[in-house]
Design an enzyme around this catalytic site. Sequence first.
Site, PDB file in Angstrom:
ATOM      1  N   CYS A   1       0.839  -1.208   0.000  1.00 34.81           N
ATOM      2  CA  CYS A   1       0.000   0.000   0.000  1.00 34.81           C
ATOM      3  C   CYS A   1       0.871   1.255   0.000  1.00 34.81           C
ATOM      4  O   CYS A   1       1.534   1.560   0.998  1.00 34.81           O
ATOM      5  CB  CYS A   1      -0.925  -0.029   1.212  1.00 34.81           C
ATOM      6  SG  CYS A   1      -1.784   1.521   1.546  1.00 34.81           S
TER       7      CYS A   1
ATOM      8  N   CYS B   1       0.056   3.970   2.605  1.00 31.97           N
ATOM      9  CA  CYS B   1       0.469   3.525   3.941  1.00 31.97           C
ATOM     10  C   CYS B   1       1.910   3.942   4.235  1.00 31.97           C
ATOM     11  O   CYS B   1       2.273   4.246   5.373  1.00 31.97           O
ATOM     12  CB  CYS B   1       0.349   2.004   4.062  1.00 31.97           C
ATOM     13  SG  CYS B   1      -1.323   1.360   3.894  1.00 31.97           S
TER      14      CYS B   1
END
Length: 324
Positions: A79, A82
């Site tokens: 991700c 993230c």
Amino acid sequence: MQPRNMSMSGVVDLAAVKAAGEAKAKAEQARADAARQGGAGAVAPSALVIDVDEAGFEREVLQRSTEVPVVLDFWAEWCQPCKQLGPLLERLAQEYNGRFVLAKIDVDANQMLMQQFGIQGIPAVFAVVAGQALPLFQGAAPEAQIRQTLDQLIQVGEERFGLTGITVDQDAAEAADQAPAEVPAGPYDALLEAAVRALDANDFAGAVRAYRNVLADDPSNTEAKLGLAQAELLSRVKEMDAQQVRKDVAERPADVAAQLAAADLDLVGGHVEDAFGRLVETVRRTFGDDRNAARVRLLELFEVIGPEDPRVTAARTALARVLF
């Protein structure tokens, strides 16, 4: 993914007199029990950011939330947002100096927790206060918005549940600040050279061993991670009958093993987007172990190409869509 501010909506639910009163009573009882046992004492700065899994969730999050708000950062290695949000939250956890604890949860390894919190996309940030869960925000939100949300969270913890945070050992913090920077382990030049020579000689097993020896001591060594991914790919492809692999995948499109082999051949042949697309589609239409095998192989092929390649970025986004 655009940030979706959840606006501390859980606080409204917690404001119900009965629910708040019960949670506060439980928190006070837990703190009283801890005090009778001598108290928790000061913690090191490193204890402000922790990795949590399903097995340790009750101890590390629910029990801890009776003395300090616990912020949950749901993330995954693939991700990209993230990777922006995680370091920011870690920095803020240190800056707030014990007013909250940051618990990081890898959704790939803890899918039950992800389901229990009803997470539809990551990064997703929740909090647990006196055993009560509430959503904070989703996506890589701006720092100013995150600070405002954390301030609200801390205020709720203090006013409704009497949570005053935990004490940080300042001596340990100062010692950490004054400690000389760690010198990277090594040197690994000889091992890396041996790995390259093995690759040149088509000794892929020898190259894999050499790269793994480097990573055993230095897991973040970029050259070794890239080399290992390449050596493992070449080792898999070396024994393949390309014609048979193409025949198998055409006749049995639902066969995950055949799709993995075909993706390896696609990548080695320079058809990077075809390889990624094949595996993303396999993840989309499979479940359980088959889905995980396709996802892991895709992450391995990302390592071969490198995280900065735009084709990897596009494929990560496509993977996130089918996973969430």
